[in-house]
Scaffold this active site. Structure first.
Site, PDB file in Angstrom:
ATOM      1  N   HIS A 213       0.154  -4.167   9.052  1.00  0.00           N
ATOM      2  CA  HIS A 213       1.564  -4.389   9.032  1.00  0.00           C
ATOM      3  C   HIS A 213       2.306  -4.209  10.218  1.00  0.00           C
ATOM      4  O   HIS A 213       1.682  -3.411  11.012  1.00  0.00           O
ATOM      5  CB  HIS A 213       2.099  -3.525   7.748  1.00  0.00           C
ATOM      6  CG  HIS A 213       1.855  -3.997   6.566  1.00  0.00           C
ATOM      7  ND1 HIS A 213       2.841  -4.985   5.972  1.00  0.00           N
ATOM      8  CD2 HIS A 213       1.149  -3.652   5.512  1.00  0.00           C
ATOM      9  CE1 HIS A 213       2.369  -5.218   4.681  1.00  0.00           C
ATOM     10  NE2 HIS A 213       1.232  -4.462   4.409  1.00  0.00           N
TER      11      HIS A 213
ATOM     12  N   HIS B  86       0.742  -1.260  -0.197  1.00  0.00           N
ATOM     13  CA  HIS B  86      -0.103  -0.053   0.066  1.00  0.00           C
ATOM     14  C   HIS B  86       0.756   1.363   0.013  1.00  0.00           C
ATOM     15  O   HIS B  86       0.593   2.152  -0.571  1.00  0.00           O
ATOM     16  CB  HIS B  86      -0.918  -0.068   1.402  1.00  0.00           C
ATOM     17  CG  HIS B  86      -2.126  -0.888   1.077  1.00  0.00           C
ATOM     18  ND1 HIS B  86      -2.054  -2.219   0.864  1.00  0.00           N
ATOM     19  CD2 HIS B  86      -3.299  -0.594   1.277  1.00  0.00           C
ATOM     20  CE1 HIS B  86      -3.068  -2.920   0.874  1.00  0.00           C
ATOM     21  NE2 HIS B  86      -4.074  -1.988   0.960  1.00  0.00           N
TER      22      HIS B  86
ATOM     23  N   ASP C 245       7.521  -2.298   8.434  1.00  0.00           N
ATOM     24  CA  ASP C 245       7.144  -2.619   6.904  1.00  0.00           C
ATOM     25  C   ASP C 245       6.702  -1.288   6.509  1.00  0.00           C
ATOM     26  O   ASP C 245       7.108  -1.060   5.161  1.00  0.00           O
ATOM     27  CB  ASP C 245       5.595  -3.377   6.724  1.00  0.00           C
ATOM     28  CG  ASP C 245       5.961  -4.787   7.617  1.00  0.00           C
ATOM     29  OD1 ASP C 245       7.281  -5.289   7.527  1.00  0.00           O
ATOM     30  OD2 ASP C 245       4.956  -5.339   8.122  1.00  0.00           O
TER      31      ASP C 245
END
Length: 313
Positions: free
Chosen positions: A221, A180, A225
Site C-alpha cells: 500500500h 489489513h 492508505d
C-alpha cells in the site's frame, strides 16, 4: 495424576456444554446481525475484485513512506502477511475463550456482532473510496509487465460472483484505505475495551504499529492508505460503539448460564443458613432482633407480651 486429569477434563466438558447452550440462545436471538455482517464481507470481497477489472498499472507514485522505509523486496513480502495472520488468529481464538476459561468478560456471539458492525461500516467507506479514484498499485504483481496487474473480464456469472483465495491475495486497485489495517485496528480496539491483560493490550498496539510499517515497506500500500485507515477506523469504532448497546456483564451469569447441581445445592444451603440465623435474603430487611420471654421484638416496634402477674405489683 490420571484421576486429576479425568476430573479436570470433566469440569472442562461441563463448562463447554454450559457455554454452548448460552451461545446458542444468543445466536438464535442475534443470527440476523451475524448474517448481515457475513454478507457484508462477501460484498466487500466482490467490490475489491471488481475494481481489479478496471485497474490500470502505471508508474509507482511518489510516496514519503517509500522514501523513508527500505523496501523489503518481493522475497520478504510474506513478513507483513505473517504478522497480520498472527493478529487475526489471536483475536479469533480470544473471542472463543469463554468456552474454556472460568474467568470471562464477553459472550462470543455478542462480541462478533459488535466487531462485524465495525468492519462492515469501515468496508463500506473503503469501497466508496477506492472506486472514486483508481491509483496504480505499488505491489509487485500490480506493476507494469505483471500478468496479474489486469484481470480479463469474467466470462460467466459464476466467475464474477465467486471469490477465490488467489484473487484475495493478488488483488490490485483496492488501495485507499488498507483492509489489513481495518481488521487489525478493529480487533485491537475491541480487545482494548474488553480484554483483561494489560501487557497484551500494549503488545497488540505495538504489533499494529509494526504492521503499518511493514505494509509500506512491503509496497503493498501507499503510506496514505495506512494513514487514512488509522484515523478512519478509530473514528468509526468510537462513534459506532457509542450507538450500540453495551454488552451484558458476565458477573450476572446466573441470568444466562444454567446453574449446576453443585451450585444449586450450595445456594440452597446458604439460604437455609441465613434463615436459621434470622436473616432474610434482602439486605434491607436485616433488622436487629431481640428475644424477650420467647417473643421476638424487631427494633422495639412489636408489642412484647409478658406474664400478666408480676412479682411486687
Amino acid at each position: 495424576m490420571t484421576l486429576y486429569i479425568g476430573r479436570e477434563s470433566s469440569k472442562l466438558w461441563k463448562r463447554i456444554c454450559a457455554e454452548l447452550v448460552t451461545e446458542i440462545n444468543l445466536l438464535a436471538a442475534n443470527w440476523k446481525y451475524l448474517l448481515a455482517g457475513i454478507v457484508g464481507q462477501y460484498i466487500h470481497g466482490l467490490a475489491a475484485r471488481g475494481v481489479h477489472y478496471i485497474h490500470r498499472p502505471g508508474p509507482t507514485l511518489q510516496d514519503a513512506g517509500f522514501f523513508l522505509l527500505p523496501e523489503l523486496g518481493e522475497e520478504r513480502a510474506y513478513i507483513s502477511e505473517t504478522l497480520f495472520n498472527f493478529i487475526f488468529l489471536s483475536f479469533v481464538l480470544w473471542t472463543f475463550h469463554p468456552f474454556i476459561f472460568k474467568s470471562k468478560k464477553i459472550y462470543t456471539v455478542l462480541i462478533w456482532c459488535r466487531v462485524l458492525a465495525f468492519l462492515v461500516t469501515c468496508q463500506f467507506l473503503r469501497i466508496l473510496t477506492f472506486y472514486s479514484t483508481q491509483l496504480p498499485g505499488p505491489n509487485y504483481h500490480c506493476r507494469e509487465g505483471s500478468k496479474l496487474a489486469r484481470l480479463p473480464p469474467p466470462e460467466t456469472v459464476f466467475e464474477a460472483l465467486v471469490i477465490v483465495p488467489k484473487g484475495v491475495l493478488y488483488g490490485c486497485g483496492d488501495l485507499i484505505f488498507s483492509s489489513h489495517m481495518i481488521f487489525s485496528l478493529t480487533f485491537v480496539r475491541t480487545y482494548q475495551k474488553y480484554g483483561t491483560q494489560r501487557f497484551i493490550k500494549q503488545l497488540a498496539w505495538l504489533l499494529v504499529v509494526i504492521q503499518s510499517l511493514l505494509i509500506v515497506a512491503s509496497r503493498k500500500h501507499y503510506t496514505v492508505d495506512v494513514v487514512v485507515a488509522w484515523y478512519t477506523v478509530n473514528l468509526v469504532v468510537f462513534f459506532i460503539d457509542k450507538k450500540l448497546a453495551e454488552l451484558p456483564d458476565r458477573t450476572a451469569a446466573s441470568l444466562l448460564l444454567p446453574l449446576s447441581t453443585k451450585d444449586k445445592d450450595s445456594k440452597t444451603k446458604e439460604e437455609n443458613h441465613k434463615l436459621l440465623n434470622g436473616m432474610s435474603g434482602d439486605p434491607a430487611d436485616r433488622r436487629q432482633r431481640t428475644q424477650v420471654n420467647g417473643k421476638i421484638s424487631e427494633d422495639g416496634n412489636t408489642v412484647v407480651h409478658a406474664d400478666a402477674t408480676m412479682s411486687g405489683a
